[in-house]
Design a protein around this motif. Structure first.
Motif, PDB file in Angstrom:
ATOM      1  N   LEU A 111       0.828  -1.201   0.000  1.00 48.84           N
ATOM      2  CA  LEU A 111       0.000   0.000   0.000  1.00 48.84           C
ATOM      3  C   LEU A 111       0.867   1.256   0.000  1.00 48.84           C
ATOM      4  N   ALA A 112       1.920   1.246   0.793  1.00 48.08           N
ATOM      5  CA  ALA A 112       2.818   2.403   0.848  1.00 48.08           C
ATOM      6  C   ALA A 112       3.449   2.667  -0.509  1.00 48.08           C
ATOM      7  N   ALA A 113       3.848   1.598  -1.183  1.00 46.29           N
ATOM      8  CA  ALA A 113       4.468   1.760  -2.497  1.00 46.29           C
ATOM      9  C   ALA A 113       3.481   2.309  -3.510  1.00 46.29           C
ATOM     10  N   GLN A 114       2.243   1.801  -3.479  1.00 46.21           N
ATOM     11  CA  GLN A 114       1.220   2.269  -4.422  1.00 46.21           C
ATOM     12  C   GLN A 114       0.939   3.751  -4.232  1.00 46.21           C
ATOM     13  N   ILE A 115       0.730   4.155  -2.982  1.00 49.73           N
ATOM     14  CA  ILE A 115       0.383   5.551  -2.709  1.00 49.73           C
ATOM     15  C   ILE A 115       1.569   6.468  -2.991  1.00 49.73           C
ATOM     16  N   ALA A 116       2.757   6.026  -2.651  1.00 43.84           N
ATOM     17  CA  ALA A 116       3.949   6.834  -2.906  1.00 43.84           C
ATOM     18  C   ALA A 116       4.142   7.069  -4.404  1.00 43.84           C
ATOM     19  N   ASP A 117       3.964   6.011  -5.192  1.00 43.22           N
ATOM     20  CA  ASP A 117       4.104   6.157  -6.641  1.00 43.22           C
ATOM     21  C   ASP A 117       3.033   7.078  -7.204  1.00 43.22           C
ATOM     22  N   ARG A 118       1.809   6.944  -6.678  1.00 44.11           N
ATOM     23  CA  ARG A 118       0.692   7.706  -7.226  1.00 44.11           C
ATOM     24  C   ARG A 118       0.793   9.186  -6.880  1.00 44.11           C
ATOM     25  N   LEU A 119       1.230   9.493  -5.659  1.00 49.35           N
ATOM     26  CA  LEU A 119       1.224  10.881  -5.198  1.00 49.35           C
ATOM     27  C   LEU A 119       2.599  11.541  -5.235  1.00 49.35           C
ATOM     28  N   GLY A 120       3.627  10.785  -5.578  1.00 46.95           N
ATOM     29  CA  GLY A 120       4.952  11.372  -5.645  1.00 46.95           C
ATOM     30  C   GLY A 120       5.556  11.638  -4.279  1.00 46.95           C
ATOM     31  N   ALA A 121       5.162  10.860  -3.287  1.00 46.85           N
ATOM     32  CA  ALA A 121       5.692  11.013  -1.927  1.00 46.85           C
ATOM     33  C   ALA A 121       6.792   9.984  -1.683  1.00 46.85           C
ATOM     34  N   LYS A 122       7.504  10.150  -0.591  1.00 40.78           N
ATOM     35  CA  LYS A 122       8.540   9.173  -0.238  1.00 40.78           C
ATOM     36  C   LYS A 122       7.879   7.953   0.387  1.00 40.78           C
ATOM     37  N   LYS A 123       8.318   6.783  -0.048  1.00 41.80           N
ATOM     38  CA  LYS A 123       7.702   5.538   0.404  1.00 41.80           C
ATOM     39  C   LYS A 123       7.806   5.382   1.918  1.00 41.80           C
ATOM     40  N   ARG A 124       8.964   5.736   2.491  1.00 38.67           N
ATOM     41  CA  ARG A 124       9.127   5.551   3.942  1.00 38.67           C
ATOM     42  C   ARG A 124       8.200   6.470   4.725  1.00 38.67           C
ATOM     43  N   ASP A 125       7.933   7.685   4.168  1.00 37.60           N
ATOM     44  CA  ASP A 125       7.028   8.601   4.855  1.00 37.60           C
ATOM     45  C   ASP A 125       5.595   8.079   4.810  1.00 37.60           C
ATOM     46  N   VAL A 126       5.198   7.551   3.663  1.00 35.49           N
ATOM     47  CA  VAL A 126       3.849   7.000   3.549  1.00 35.49           C
ATOM     48  C   VAL A 126       3.707   5.781   4.445  1.00 35.49           C
ATOM     49  N   TYR A 127       4.751   4.940   4.475  1.00 35.41           N
ATOM     50  CA  TYR A 127       4.725   3.740   5.323  1.00 35.41           C
ATOM     51  C   TYR A 127       4.536   4.128   6.787  1.00 35.41           C
ATOM     52  N   ALA A 128       5.292   5.133   7.218  1.00 31.27           N
ATOM     53  CA  ALA A 128       5.183   5.573   8.615  1.00 31.27           C
ATOM     54  C   ALA A 128       3.807   6.149   8.904  1.00 31.27           C
ATOM     55  N   ARG A 129       3.239   6.857   7.920  1.00 37.87           N
ATOM     56  CA  ARG A 129       1.913   7.460   8.124  1.00 37.87           C
ATOM     57  C   ARG A 129       0.828   6.387   8.191  1.00 37.87           C
ATOM     58  N   ILE A 130       0.972   5.325   7.405  1.00 41.24           N
ATOM     59  CA  ILE A 130       0.010   4.223   7.477  1.00 41.24           C
ATOM     60  C   ILE A 130       0.022   3.602   8.868  1.00 41.24           C
ATOM     61  N   LEU A 131       1.225   3.345   9.392  1.00 39.47           N
ATOM     62  CA  LEU A 131       1.318   2.750  10.727  1.00 39.47           C
ATOM     63  C   LEU A 131       0.705   3.668  11.773  1.00 39.47           C
ATOM     64  N   ALA A 132       0.933   4.986  11.624  1.00 38.93           N
ATOM     65  CA  ALA A 132       0.379   5.928  12.592  1.00 38.93           C
ATOM     66  C   ALA A 132      -1.143   5.947  12.540  1.00 38.93           C
ATOM     67  N   LEU A 133      -1.706   5.941  11.354  1.00 45.02           N
ATOM     68  CA  LEU A 133      -3.172   5.972  11.217  1.00 45.02           C
ATOM     69  C   LEU A 133      -3.783   4.656  11.694  1.00 45.02           C
ATOM     70  N   LYS A 134      -3.110   3.547  11.433  1.00 46.10           N
ATOM     71  CA  LYS A 134      -3.610   2.264  11.916  1.00 46.10           C
ATOM     72  C   LYS A 134      -3.563   2.229  13.436  1.00 46.10           C
ATOM     73  N   ASP A 135      -2.521   2.825  14.002  1.00 46.60           N
ATOM     74  CA  ASP A 135      -2.408   2.876  15.459  1.00 46.60           C
ATOM     75  C   ASP A 135      -3.511   3.742  16.054  1.00 46.60           C
ATOM     76  N   ASP A 136      -3.831   4.871  15.369  1.00 42.07           N
ATOM     77  CA  ASP A 136      -4.916   5.734  15.843  1.00 42.07           C
ATOM     78  C   ASP A 136      -6.248   4.988  15.824  1.00 42.07           C
ATOM     79  N   GLU A 137      -6.454   4.181  14.761  1.00 45.17           N
ATOM     80  CA  GLU A 137      -7.700   3.441  14.660  1.00 45.17           C
ATOM     81  C   GLU A 137      -7.820   2.394  15.761  1.00 45.17           C
ATOM     82  N   ALA A 138      -6.679   1.828  16.169  1.00 44.65           N
ATOM     83  CA  ALA A 138      -6.701   0.767  17.167  1.00 44.65           C
ATOM     84  C   ALA A 138      -6.983   1.276  18.571  1.00 44.65           C
ATOM     85  N   ARG A 139      -6.810   2.564  18.781  1.00 42.65           N
ATOM     86  CA  ARG A 139      -7.027   3.122  20.136  1.00 42.65           C
ATOM     87  C   ARG A 139      -8.504   3.316  20.424  1.00 42.65           C
TER      88      ARG A 139
END
Length: 308
Positions: A280-308
């Motif tokens: 998912l991080a790779a797909q979004i990074a390619d589509r939006l021109g963002a850095k893959k590691r930044d998108v990966y970290a943001r996915i983990l953060a949002l998933k963590d927010d959802e789990a709380r």
């Protein structure tokens, strides 16, 4: 003194259809690809009527639907069926008549033939046989929807109907996610919600337009970002009628913003079967021109927010 318009208005209704077209006995032999209305019968062109009245035979995808058009305009040209189920049998007969110098027209149920209908093989074989192919342009659902959508029209890709299975749709949409063009799809009411969900997962919060019943009484164009459009369809139910779904092109790389990345992530995570985080991080990074590691970290953060 009566003017020409008054004279035309005074014509008896029974004789009016004959005045709408001009049969041409000198029409050149060949295969005429004739566009027909997509809903409103008055969208037929005068040239189309001339050709349909002048050819030796008209082949239609469904003769019952074609007969309504013929009856509306007083056309009496012989009418036969050409569709997926009889194409292999009928095609040689058509090609044989063309070789003899016949004038034949091909029409679809609505719009321009060969767009999501069975005419391709006939035109291909006729062209390979050296027959003349003459287009008679007219109504087109995808072009009508695109013109009224408000989405960029300088570059677009017509995709047709997405696959019926979600896994195949997801694969197709992933391939299209990086295409720098407006995307145009056909879809049926029964699969609209599922297709929109898969589109939102692949394309994020892009602008989208749902066009239905074009040129008809209940014509409607709904414009909204994909996730909002999906929510609206979920709340109100799928609309009836013929549907065209249009998706705006991806944002320019420099335009990618944190909220765009978050919207794409949340849309993908809300899908029934989201891809693994790295994918998912790779797909979004390619589509939006963002850095893959930044998108990966943001996915983990949002998933963590959802789990709380």
């Amino acid at each position: 003194m009566r003017n020409a318009l008054q004279e035309a208005d005074a014509v008896d209704a029974d004789s009016a259809p004959a005045r709408l077209f001009r049969p041409d006995p000198t029409l050149d032999p060949g295969l005429y690809i004739v566009s027909t209305p997509i809903g409103n019968l008055r969208d037929i062109t005068l040239r189309a009527l001339d050709v349909l009245a002048s050819v030796d035979m008209v082949y239609a995808e469904d003769t019952r639907i074609a007969r309504k058009l013929f009856d509306a305009y007083g056309l009496s040209t012989p009418l036969n069926a050409y569709h997926d189920h009889n194409g292999a049998k009928v095609r040689p007969k058509i090609l044989g008549r063309l070789a003899e110098g016949a004038k034949i027209a091909l029409i679809s149920d609505a719009g321009t033939p060969l767009v999501s209908d069975p005419g391709f093989k006939l035109v291909r074989d006729a062209a390979q046989s050296g027959e003349r192919i003459i287009p008679v342009p007219g109504a087109s659902a995808q072009l009508a929807a695109l013109a009224a959508s408000g989405l960029p029209t300088d570059r677009f890709l017509f995709v047709g109907f997405p696959p019926p299975k979600s896994s195949a749709r997801a694969t197709l949409f992933a391939e299209l996610a990086g295409v720098s063009a407006s995307l145009v799809f056909f879809e049926g009411p029964s699969r609209l919600a599922a297709s929109l969900a898969d589109m939102a997962a692949a394309f994020g919060a892009r602008e989208a337009v749902l066009a239905r019943e074009l040129t008809k009484k209940f014509e409607e164009l709904v414009r909204a970002p994909l996730p909002e459009l999906l929510t609206q369809i979920g709340n109100e139910g799928a609309p009836k009628g013929e549907l065209v779904v249009l998706i705006g092109p991806p944002p320019a790389l420099a335009d990618a913003a944190p909220e765009d990345i978050d919207a794409a992530i949340l849309s993908a995570l809300s899908a029934e079967d989201p891809p693994p985080v790295k994918q998912l991080a790779a797909q979004i990074a390619d589509r939006l021109g963002a850095k893959k590691r930044d998108v990966y970290a943001r996915i983990l953060a949002l998933k963590d927010d959802e789990a709380r």
